[in-house]
Design an enzyme around this catalytic site. Structure first.
Site, PDB file in Angstrom:
ATOM      1  N   LYS A 277       0.841  -1.197   0.000  1.00 40.01           N
ATOM      2  CA  LYS A 277       0.000   0.000   0.000  1.00 40.01           C
ATOM      3  C   LYS A 277       0.878   1.249   0.000  1.00 40.01           C
ATOM      4  CE  LYS A 277      -3.971  -1.809   2.610  1.00 40.01           C
ATOM      5  NZ  LYS A 277      -4.998  -1.648   1.570  1.00 40.01           N
ATOM      6  N   ARG A 351     -10.379 -11.511   1.911  1.00 38.69           N
ATOM      7  CA  ARG A 351     -11.239 -12.534   1.316  1.00 38.69           C
ATOM      8  C   ARG A 351     -10.557 -13.910   1.322  1.00 38.69           C
ATOM      9  NH1 ARG A 351     -11.524  -9.174  -4.198  1.00 38.69           N
ATOM     10  NH2 ARG A 351     -11.220  -7.488  -2.701  1.00 38.69           N
TER      11      ARG A 351
HETATM   12  N1  BES Z   1      -8.196  -3.775   4.448  1.00 40.61           N
HETATM   13  C1  BES Z   1      -8.308  -3.380   3.096  1.00 40.61           C
HETATM   14  C2  BES Z   1      -9.590  -2.616   2.811  1.00 40.61           C
HETATM   15  C3  BES Z   1      -9.653  -1.195   3.268  1.00 40.61           C
HETATM   16  C4  BES Z   1      -9.058  -0.191   2.540  1.00 40.61           C
HETATM   17  C5  BES Z   1     -10.386  -0.850   4.374  1.00 40.61           C
HETATM   18  C6  BES Z   1      -9.163   1.117   2.942  1.00 40.61           C
HETATM   19  C7  BES Z   1     -10.501   0.449   4.776  1.00 40.61           C
HETATM   20  C8  BES Z   1      -9.887   1.441   4.061  1.00 40.61           C
HETATM   21  C9  BES Z   1      -8.286  -4.590   2.175  1.00 40.61           C
HETATM   22  O1  BES Z   1      -7.500  -5.643   2.589  1.00 40.61           O
HETATM   23  C10 BES Z   1      -7.723  -4.128   0.871  1.00 40.61           C
HETATM   24  O2  BES Z   1      -6.580  -3.763   0.843  1.00 40.61           O
HETATM   25  N2  BES Z   1      -8.546  -4.128  -0.165  1.00 40.61           N
HETATM   26  C11 BES Z   1      -8.139  -3.655  -1.429  1.00 40.61           C
HETATM   27  C12 BES Z   1      -8.703  -4.590  -2.468  1.00 40.61           C
HETATM   28  C13 BES Z   1      -8.165  -4.358  -3.845  1.00 40.61           C
HETATM   29  C14 BES Z   1      -6.703  -4.760  -3.900  1.00 40.61           C
HETATM   30  C15 BES Z   1      -8.979  -5.180  -4.815  1.00 40.61           C
HETATM   31  C16 BES Z   1      -8.695  -2.249  -1.610  1.00 40.61           C
HETATM   32  O3  BES Z   1      -9.816  -1.980  -1.186  1.00 40.61           O
HETATM   33  O4  BES Z   1      -7.981  -1.420  -2.146  1.00 40.61           O
HETATM   34 MN    MN Z   2      -5.493  -5.457   1.912  1.00 41.34          MN
END
Ligand code: BES
Ligand code: MN
Ligand code: ZN
Length: 499
Positions: A277, A351
């Site tokens: 990230k 997931r």
């Molecule tokens: N924990 C995150 C989701 C999240 C992101 C929650 C921002 C709260 C705020 C999750 O594991 C994630 O990183 N999801 C990705 C999925 C994508 C790679 C398809 C996302 O939402 O960017």
């Molecule tokens: Mn994630």
């Protein structure tokens, strides 16, 4: 702040409190402004005077602290509730939230309240529950890591409800405290930094709760999960030195006819893994275990309430970090369900751990329902913002129950569409499935990914990414930090199951 509760089936007399809370309907509801006659004369007179000035209209959310010369009632806290038709349990909870926050400014150890009597008939003794729940939530602060105890209000406050008409009771008030405390417990788990809240730590909390409430608990370690073939879950933890855990708590009731399972995402820190990230805001990913916190908070409350229902609390837990052993984009893993999954983005990890956990629970327990709670997608925050969790289901009737519990608890739920066309984008190029869909409808495709792993069990997925922390403008939450979302929802769901 330690809050203790008392209930007295009598009117407040002089000299009994350090602050008296008076709930007022709005001016539009003038005739319901009666009821003040049960106040001691001098205090009632002061409230009358304030109302004559006309700048306290009693609209919902209004609050005024008045210093008073009434004998033994040095402060009167006026709270506006709006009109009789406006005010519902959520309104009372929010009013309670305002009071809870105010407690930190006043150096008092005794607070007096009287349950408002001008509410609609449908609101019964639960008015005491909602008010206390709001107060307990509103008074919550996370100060574990502050070295200096700032000079704030009292450490402990005893709240006495003076209630001559017996509109509510001590039991109802205690239920409010239990609900508030359980959500606050989840908030503290969420707020605790990842260095101090590892998967192991989550499993210890589960064991503590199980011990306290006579539940059984089992924690599957990596070795066991490897034997079972949970590659989807284990793949996520490969890049971390903290071993993954699959935590399973079981509350059972002799007369229960149904079994429900609550499954919470327990990523104690989500860096994204190799699909790292961006730096900005990455600190917030300590909250990626708020689904797990909701399950633990709910199990804690369920242990005390002992409903006539079997409840399984499940937490797949791992860190998502990128070391030399970490899972790579392009890797293909075999899920516990047997499906092969291509990892296209290691940041879509929730997931993966949930999928294996859901299959395990579905196969082993065959529950009547499974509800999972997960801070699953940023896309859900884009779609719904901070005031509703998104839902995806394979069973409309179950989803209706969850939505109803969302309405009664204040943890509001909004169903997302689950049309089969959305599932196309999850088909794998080399494997059976891939772990991300296309660029659009990210909250939906994430939920539908999970649907592949629930067997035939009725199931609802709740994406709490927008509701789990930093929710602004709700009086019983702080504007920042974890909200404990899901705890009160699950308590209501369980309560409403048998009724
Ligand atoms: N924990 C995150 C989701 C999240 C992101 C929650 C921002 C709260 C705020 C999750 O594991 C994630 O990183 N999801 C990705 C999925 C994508 C790679 C398809 C996302 O939402 O960017
Ligand atoms: Mn994630
Ligand atoms: Zn995550």
């Amino acid at each position: 702040m330690e809050i203790t509760l008392n209930h007295k089936a009598q009117a407040i007399a002089n000299g009994k409190t350090e602050c008296l809370v008076v709930f007022l309907p709005s001016e539009k509801d003038k005739q319901s402004r009666r009821g003040l006659e049960q106040l001691p004369k001098a205090a009632g007179h002061i409230v009358d005077q304030v109302l004559k000035l006309n700048d306290f209209s009693g609209k919902s959310g209004q609050m005024e602290l008045v210093f008073s010369e009434a004998p033994g009632i040095p402060r009167i806290l006026l709270i506006g509730l709006g009109t009789k038709s406006d005010v519902d349990l959520e309104g009372l909870r929010r009013a309670g939230g305002k009071i809870g926050k105010k407690l930190h400014e006043m150096k008092i150890s005794k607070l007096a309240i009287s349950p408002p009597d001008f509410l609609k008939r449908s609101i019964k003794s639960e008015r005491g529950t909602a008010l206390i729940e709001g107060i307990v939530l509103g008074a919550y602060q996370f100060k574990t890591y502050k070295s200096k105890k700032s000079d704030q209000g009292s450490e402990s406050v005893s709240i006495t409800c003076y209630d001559p008409k017996k509109l509510t009771g001590l039991k109802a008030m205690q239920l409010g405290k239990l609900r508030g405390d359980s959500a606050n417990f989840a908030r503290t788990l969420g707020n605790t930094p990842a260095s101090d809240l590892t998967p192991k730590k989550l499993s210890e909390h589960a064991k503590d709760i199980a011990k306290e409430h006579n539940m059984s608990v089992k924690v599957l370690e990596e070795e066991e999960m490897a034997k079972l073939g949970m590659e989807m879950l284990l793949g996520v933890s490969k890049g971390s030195r903290e071993p993954a855990k699959l935590i399973i708590m079981e509350y059972s009731h002799k007369k229960a006819e149904k079994t429900v399972a609550f499954v919470g995402k327990g990523i104690t820190f989500d860096s994204g893994g190799i699909s790292l990230k961006p730096g900005k805001g990455m600190d917030e990913m300590k909250f990626d275990m708020c689904g797990a916190a909701a399950v633990l908070g709910a199990m804690k409350a369920i242990g005390t309430l002992r409903p006539k229902l079997n409840v399984i609390g499940v937490i797949p837990s791992s860190e998502n970090l990128p070391d030399g052993q970490a899972q790579r984009p392009g890797d293909i893993v075999k899920s516990y369900a047997g499906k092969r999954v291509e990892i296209l983005n290691t940041d879509a990890e929730g997931r993966l751990i949930l999928g294996d956990a859901l299959t395990y629970i579905a196969k082993k327990f065959k529950p009547d329902a499974m509800i999972d709670l997960a801070t699953l997608t940023g896309a859900c925050v884009v779609a719904l913002g901070n005031y509703a969790s998104g839902a995806i289901t394979n069973n409309e009737a179950l989803c209706d129950r969850v939505v109803a519990a969302g309405k009664s608890s204040g943890d509001r739920i909004w169903p997302l569409p689950n049309f089969p066309e959305y599932e196309e984008s999850l088909k794998g190029k080399y494997g059976d499935l891939q772990n991300i869909g296309g660029p659009s409808a990210g909250a939906i495709t994430a939920g539908l990914f999970l649907k592949n792993f629930v067997e035939d069990v009725p199931w609802v997925h709740l994406d709490i990414a927008g509701t789990a922390w930093d929710v602004k403008g709700i009086d019983y939450f702080s504007n920042s930090g974890a909200t404990g979302v899901g705890v009160r929802l699950l308590i209501d769901l369980v309560n409403q199951w048998n009724s």
